[in-house]
Motif scaffolding. Structure first.
Motif, short mmCIF file in Angstrom:
data_model
loop_
_atom_site.label_atom_id
_atom_site.label_comp_id
_atom_site.label_asym_id
_atom_site.label_seq_id
_atom_site.Cartn_x
_atom_site.Cartn_y
_atom_site.Cartn_z
N ILE A 113 42.27 33.64 39.04
CA ILE A 113 42.30 32.26 39.52
C ILE A 113 43.22 32.13 40.74
O ILE A 113 44.37 32.58 40.71
CB ILE A 113 42.77 31.30 38.41
N ALA A 114 42.68 31.50 41.79
CA ALA A 114 43.48 31.21 42.99
C ALA A 114 44.21 29.88 42.83
O ALA A 114 45.37 29.74 43.21
CB ALA A 114 42.60 31.18 44.23
N SER A 115 43.52 28.86 42.25
CA SER A 115 44.15 27.56 42.02
C SER A 115 43.43 26.83 40.91
O SER A 115 42.26 27.08 40.62
CB SER A 115 44.17 26.72 43.30
N ARG A 116 44.18 25.92 40.31
CA ARG A 116 43.65 25.10 39.21
C ARG A 116 44.24 23.71 39.37
O ARG A 116 45.47 23.55 39.39
CB ARG A 116 44.05 25.72 37.88
N ILE A 117 43.38 22.71 39.48
CA ILE A 117 43.81 21.33 39.60
C ILE A 117 43.18 20.58 38.43
O ILE A 117 41.96 20.63 38.25
CB ILE A 117 43.35 20.71 40.93
N LYS A 139 43.83 34.66 34.10
CA LYS A 139 44.96 34.26 34.95
C LYS A 139 45.01 35.03 36.27
O LYS A 139 45.36 34.45 37.30
CB LYS A 139 46.28 34.38 34.20
N THR A 169 39.42 27.16 41.19
CA THR A 169 39.02 27.99 42.33
C THR A 169 39.43 29.43 42.03
O THR A 169 40.60 29.71 41.78
CB THR A 169 39.66 27.49 43.63
N LYS A 210 39.76 33.52 42.85
CA LYS A 210 40.01 34.40 43.99
C LYS A 210 38.63 34.82 44.52
O LYS A 210 37.65 34.82 43.78
CB LYS A 210 40.83 35.61 43.55
N THR A 215 34.45 28.05 43.60
CA THR A 215 34.97 26.97 42.77
C THR A 215 33.95 26.50 41.76
O THR A 215 32.75 26.47 42.03
CB THR A 215 35.40 25.80 43.68
#
Length: 103
Positions: free
Chosen positions: A91-95, A88, A9, A11, A58
């Motif tokens: 990016i808001a999140s990485r799963i 880096k 996901t 930003k 996303t």
């Protein structure tokens, strides 16, 4: 075989910037020993009410690797470190889900 589903996901408004860097790195990843499949995917349009969308910020990376050793080598590859450095701050999140076949 090892399957990886990575949910990235960005930003707000930064997904395309990340995807540009991702696409520039695809050839190097696909050339890695043990890479079977590696590519980004976004929500398909027009699929109706049964679809659960990830959203505009996303994308999902769908990967297949020969084995765990190939995936670990991929994670340590210099081109992956370079890619990570470029995105880096976007990016808001990485799963990351690492899966084995349930046969």
């Amino acid at each position: 075989m090892i399957h990886v589903i990575a949910i990235i996901t960005a930003k707000p408004g930064q997904r395309e910037a990340i995807l540009r860097e991702f696409r520039a790195n695809i050839a190097a990843v696909r050339a890695e020993d043990g890479c079977i499949e590696y590519g980004p995917a976004i929500d398909a349009d027009g699929m109706g009410s049964f679809q659960t969308r990830f959203g505009e910020d996303t994308f999902v990376v769908i990967e297949k690797w020969r084995d765990a050793a190939a995936l670990k080598a991929h994670a340590a590859a210099p081109h992956m470190a370079a890619y990570a450095g470029k995105v880096k701050d976007l990016i808001a999140s990485r799963i990351i889900h690492v899966l084995a076949p349930a046969e």
